[in-house]
Write an enzyme that holds these catalytic residues in place. Structure first.
Site, PDB file in Angstrom:
ATOM      1  N   GLU A 149       0.955  -1.246   0.016  1.00  0.00           N
ATOM      2  CA  GLU A 149       0.002   0.030   0.047  1.00  0.00           C
ATOM      3  C   GLU A 149       0.771   1.424  -0.083  1.00  0.00           C
ATOM      4  O   GLU A 149       1.889   1.307   0.847  1.00  0.00           O
ATOM      5  CB  GLU A 149      -0.848  -0.102   1.345  1.00  0.00           C
ATOM      6  N   PHE A 150       0.609   2.266  -0.840  1.00  0.00           N
ATOM      7  CA  PHE A 150       1.273   3.379  -0.809  1.00  0.00           C
ATOM      8  C   PHE A 150       0.498   4.655  -0.476  1.00  0.00           C
ATOM      9  O   PHE A 150       1.034   5.784  -0.555  1.00  0.00           O
ATOM     10  CB  PHE A 150       1.705   3.593  -2.315  1.00  0.00           C
ATOM     11  N   CYS A 261       5.893   4.474   9.069  1.00  0.00           N
ATOM     12  CA  CYS A 261       6.587   3.796   8.079  1.00  0.00           C
ATOM     13  C   CYS A 261       8.010   4.125   7.709  1.00  0.00           C
ATOM     14  O   CYS A 261       8.799   3.005   7.849  1.00  0.00           O
ATOM     15  CB  CYS A 261       5.619   4.013   6.778  1.00  0.00           C
ATOM     16  N   LYS A 264      10.772   2.710  10.402  1.00  0.00           N
ATOM     17  CA  LYS A 264      10.646   1.189  10.636  1.00  0.00           C
ATOM     18  C   LYS A 264      11.079   0.514   9.111  1.00  0.00           C
ATOM     19  O   LYS A 264      11.955  -0.208   9.397  1.00  0.00           O
ATOM     20  CB  LYS A 264       9.392   0.714  11.221  1.00  0.00           C
ATOM     21  N   LYS A 322       3.138  14.252  11.129  1.00  0.00           N
ATOM     22  CA  LYS A 322       2.847  15.285   9.881  1.00  0.00           C
ATOM     23  C   LYS A 322       1.578  15.540  10.009  1.00  0.00           C
ATOM     24  O   LYS A 322       0.850  15.227  10.874  1.00  0.00           O
ATOM     25  CB  LYS A 322       3.218  14.400   8.310  1.00  0.00           C
TER      26      LYS A 322
HETATM   27  N1  LIG Z   1       0.039   3.806   8.138  1.00  0.00           N
HETATM   28  C1  LIG Z   1       0.512   3.939   6.811  1.00  0.00           C
HETATM   29  O1  LIG Z   1       0.598   5.051   6.404  1.00  0.00           O
HETATM   30  C2  LIG Z   1       0.934   2.766   5.911  1.00  0.00           C
HETATM   31  C3  LIG Z   1       1.091   3.077   4.646  1.00  0.00           C
HETATM   32  C4  LIG Z   1       1.551   2.044   3.778  1.00  0.00           C
HETATM   33  C5  LIG Z   1       1.641   0.725   4.340  1.00  0.00           C
HETATM   34  N2  LIG Z   1       1.495   0.732   5.579  1.00  0.00           N
HETATM   35  C6  LIG Z   1       1.853  -0.776   6.417  1.00  0.00           C
HETATM   36  O2  LIG Z   1       0.535  -1.178   6.511  1.00  0.00           O
HETATM   37  C7  LIG Z   1       0.546  -2.333   7.358  1.00  0.00           C
HETATM   38  C8  LIG Z   1      -0.518  -1.953   8.602  1.00  0.00           C
HETATM   39  O3  LIG Z   1      -0.235  -0.446   9.033  1.00  0.00           O
HETATM   40  P1  LIG Z   1      -0.997   0.569  10.024  1.00  0.00           P
HETATM   41  O4  LIG Z   1      -0.659   1.859  10.189  1.00  0.00           O
HETATM   42  O5  LIG Z   1      -2.796   0.322   9.385  1.00  0.00           O
HETATM   43  O6  LIG Z   1      -1.111  -0.193  11.436  1.00  0.00           O
HETATM   44  P2  LIG Z   1      -2.080   0.016  12.458  1.00  0.00           P
HETATM   45  O7  LIG Z   1      -1.420  -0.537  13.604  1.00  0.00           O
HETATM   46  O8  LIG Z   1      -2.792   1.276  12.537  1.00  0.00           O
HETATM   47  O9  LIG Z   1      -3.455  -1.166  12.355  1.00  0.00           O
HETATM   48  C9  LIG Z   1      -2.970  -2.704  12.548  1.00  0.00           C
HETATM   49  C10 LIG Z   1      -4.254  -3.294  13.100  1.00  0.00           C
HETATM   50  O10 LIG Z   1      -3.931  -4.662  12.875  1.00  0.00           O
HETATM   51  C11 LIG Z   1      -4.692  -5.363  14.260  1.00  0.00           C
HETATM   52  N3  LIG Z   1      -4.369  -6.766  14.080  1.00  0.00           N
HETATM   53  C12 LIG Z   1      -3.135  -6.978  14.461  1.00  0.00           C
HETATM   54  N4  LIG Z   1      -2.931  -8.433  14.587  1.00  0.00           N
HETATM   55  C13 LIG Z   1      -4.024  -8.836  13.972  1.00  0.00           C
HETATM   56  C14 LIG Z   1      -4.601 -10.283  13.786  1.00  0.00           C
HETATM   57  N5  LIG Z   1      -3.961 -11.194  13.897  1.00  0.00           N
HETATM   58  N6  LIG Z   1      -6.083 -10.290  13.268  1.00  0.00           N
HETATM   59  C15 LIG Z   1      -6.895  -9.194  12.990  1.00  0.00           C
HETATM   60  N7  LIG Z   1      -6.295  -7.800  13.443  1.00  0.00           N
HETATM   61  C16 LIG Z   1      -4.973  -7.677  13.744  1.00  0.00           C
HETATM   62  C17 LIG Z   1      -4.419  -4.178  15.213  1.00  0.00           C
HETATM   63  O11 LIG Z   1      -5.133  -4.523  16.106  1.00  0.00           O
HETATM   64  C18 LIG Z   1      -4.573  -3.140  14.464  1.00  0.00           C
HETATM   65  O12 LIG Z   1      -5.729  -2.456  14.785  1.00  0.00           O
HETATM   66  C19 LIG Z   1       1.970  -2.058   8.353  1.00  0.00           C
HETATM   67  O13 LIG Z   1       2.639  -3.153   7.779  1.00  0.00           O
HETATM   68  C20 LIG Z   1       2.510  -0.914   7.624  1.00  0.00           C
HETATM   69  O14 LIG Z   1       3.930  -0.823   7.518  1.00  0.00           O
HETATM   70  C21 LIG Z   1       1.191   1.687   6.534  1.00  0.00           C
END
Ligand SMILES: NC(=O)c1ccc[n+]([C@@H]2O[C@H](COP(=O)([O-])OP(=O)(O)OC[C@H]3O[C@@H](n4cnc5c(N)ncnc54)[C@H](O)[C@@H]3O)[C@@H](O)[C@H]2O)c1
Length: 432
Positions: A149-150, A261, A264, A322
């Site tokens: 995801e971007f 992001c 990490k 941000k």
């Molecule tokens: N936040 C961003 O801007 C962004 C952008 C691109 C990619 N990503 C990537 O996307 C992924 C998610 O990021 P995020 O910011 O949404 O994280 P987040 O911490 O906001 O959300 C993750 C969710 O997953 C849930 N979870 C954990 N284990 C679980 C399981 N076994 N079953 C069901 N739910 C479960 C957690 O309770 C949490 O609500 C990461 O790998 C991140 O690097 C994030």
């Protein structure tokens, strides 16, 4: 299509809501029961512009539902996204426990052909491990895909609805076809769906974030040089960014990159390379420069007050990593405020939406203002950390009257130094 989104965080919620908005039936599964019950009550646990409206509309139209019951999500869906967190471990490598737990759960609940898509940012080779874990649990056929995801927090819906590109790592044509069908509505203007091997797709996500982080660290290093030699990074940035081969995005110096992001993902990429006996020298430097940059602004404050911040009140504008998000994960504000607290400063903060997260971080070690002017009363200095729009053109006359001493540390170079100095402020920017 029937979609299951495992993980209802920043990515899962936005992706789920946007896929529902385009007509799919989406069930979001999360292990966080509190989060799911909030969502069921129509409350959105994070701040992301436009998300609440989108969720409410799609819940009402019954295309978007929330549950803690993984079996329900898996059994009722054709495409299952894994969008759980992949936080860093102590050594910087990616903690994949949540991803593998989700994979195991999918394997146990699968009841027919499914496509399992890794949307979480994961090190190269992870989707293959996900496949193995599922296969250990079931004899049902399934396909896998990597679909990083971007989206950018703060503009996540726009990014998802109108992506620059969609990256799809696949290993068979049926998965490719179905995934392309799912995304067709989002690329009607011709932006590409780039299909590639799964490993390349996984690397593409890290490479994009690493490139952006590199630009930021490069500009931060350059800003520090400008300051040392009496040049102005703002002018240099304009000169450099006008070259179309370079472009003007992501050339803003500041307080170092943060968020959930870049820090990490840069660290995870360095660790992945190490595991393959490879050293990523540039990224190691990027990370090192960023660590130092996060300390820079607090250092300026500490030096200005000759290391004597006891009885000094420092006002802070902006806490999130941000603007337009409440996300404070790895936010430079945390590093800066902790440095100032360590020196004995009294800290008053204001942020339009992140105070609930700041309270978790700082509790009553700092005080929280209702608006940006309230915290300026009797302040010895103002530190601007996040460039929210409302901070860009404040009422400087009012600020002069409120502050005990009109000193501004502008961590984002949002003010014109000469104008502020003319008005009577003492101004410190980054590299100017
Ligand atoms: N936040 C961003 O801007 C962004 C952008 C691109 C990619 N990503 C990537 O996307 C992924 C998610 O990021 P995020 O910011 O949404 O994280 P987040 O911490 O906001 O959300 C993750 C969710 O997953 C849930 N979870 C954990 N284990 C679980 C399981 N076994 N079953 C069901 N739910 C479960 C957690 O309770 C949490 O609500 C990461 O790998 C991140 O690097 C994030």
């Amino acid at each position: 299509m029937n979609i299951c989104m495992i993980g209802a965080g920043y990515v899962g919620l936005v992706t789920g809501a946007c896929l529902a908005e385009s007509g799919n039936e989406v069930i979001c599964v999360d292990i966080d029961a509190k989060k799911i019950s909030l969502l069921k009550r129509g409350e959105v646990p994070i701040y992301e512009p436009g998300l609440e409206t989108l969720i409410k509309r799609n819940v009402k139209e019954k295309r978007l539902t929330f549950t803690t019951d993984l079996a329900k999500g898996v059994k009722n869906s054709l495409i299952i996204f894994i969008a759980v967190g992949t936080p860093p471990k102590q050594d910087g490598s990616s903690n994949l426990d949540h991803v593998f737990e989700a994979a195991g759960g999918i394997g146990r609940e699968i009841n027919g052909y499914k496509i399992v898509v890794t949307k979480s940012t994961v090190p190269v080779g992870t989707s293959e491990k996900v496949k193995k874990i599922i296969a250990q649990e079931t004899n049902h056929p399934f396909g896998i895909a990597s679909n990083p995801e971007f989206l950018k927090e703060g503009a996540a819906i726009e990014d998802f609805m109108k992506p620059d590109r969609i990256v799809l790592g696949v290993e068979d044509s049926m998965v490719e076809e179905l995934m392309k069908e799912l995304y067709a509505t989002f690329v009607r203007t011709g932006n590409p769906i780039l299909t590639m091997g799964i490993r390349s797709s996984e690397i593409t996500k890290y490479a994009s974030n690493a490139m952006l982080a590199t630009r930021i660290s490069f500009m931060n290093e350059l800003a520090n040089l400008c300051e040392a030699v009496g040049a102005d990074i703002n002018a240099v940035r304009a000169g450099v960014g006008s070259d179309p081969r370079i472009g003007s995005s992501f050339l803003f110096p500041g307080v170092g990159y943060g968020g959930s992001c870049f820090p990490k993902d840069v660290q995870a990429m360095i660790e992945t390379a190490k595991e393959h006996d490879h050293v990523l020298r540039i990224l190691t430097a990027v990370e090192d420069v960023n660590q130092k940059q996060r300390e820079l602004l607090a250092g300026k404050v500490i030096r200005r007050f000759k290391r004597n911040l006891k009885n000094k009140t420092i006002a802070v504008w902006g806490l999130s990593f941000k603007p337009n998000t409440d996300d404070m994960r790895e936010a430079p504000s945390v590093v800066i405020i902790n440095s100032l607290l360590k020196q004995g400063a009294k800290i008053k903060v204001y942020d339009p939406v992140s105070v609930h997260n700041a309270r978790k971080e700082f509790g009553n070690k700092i005080s929280y203002g209702k608006d940006n002017y309230a915290i300026l009363k009797d302040a010895d200095a103002l530190v601007v950390i996040t460039e929210w729009n409302e901070f860009r053109r404040p009422n400087f006359e009012k600020m002069l009257k409120l502050m005990k001493s009109p000193i501004i540390f502008d961590g984002r170079n949002i003010y014109a130094p000469h104008k502020l100095k003319e008005m009577g402020f003492e101004y410190y920017g980054i590299g100017c």
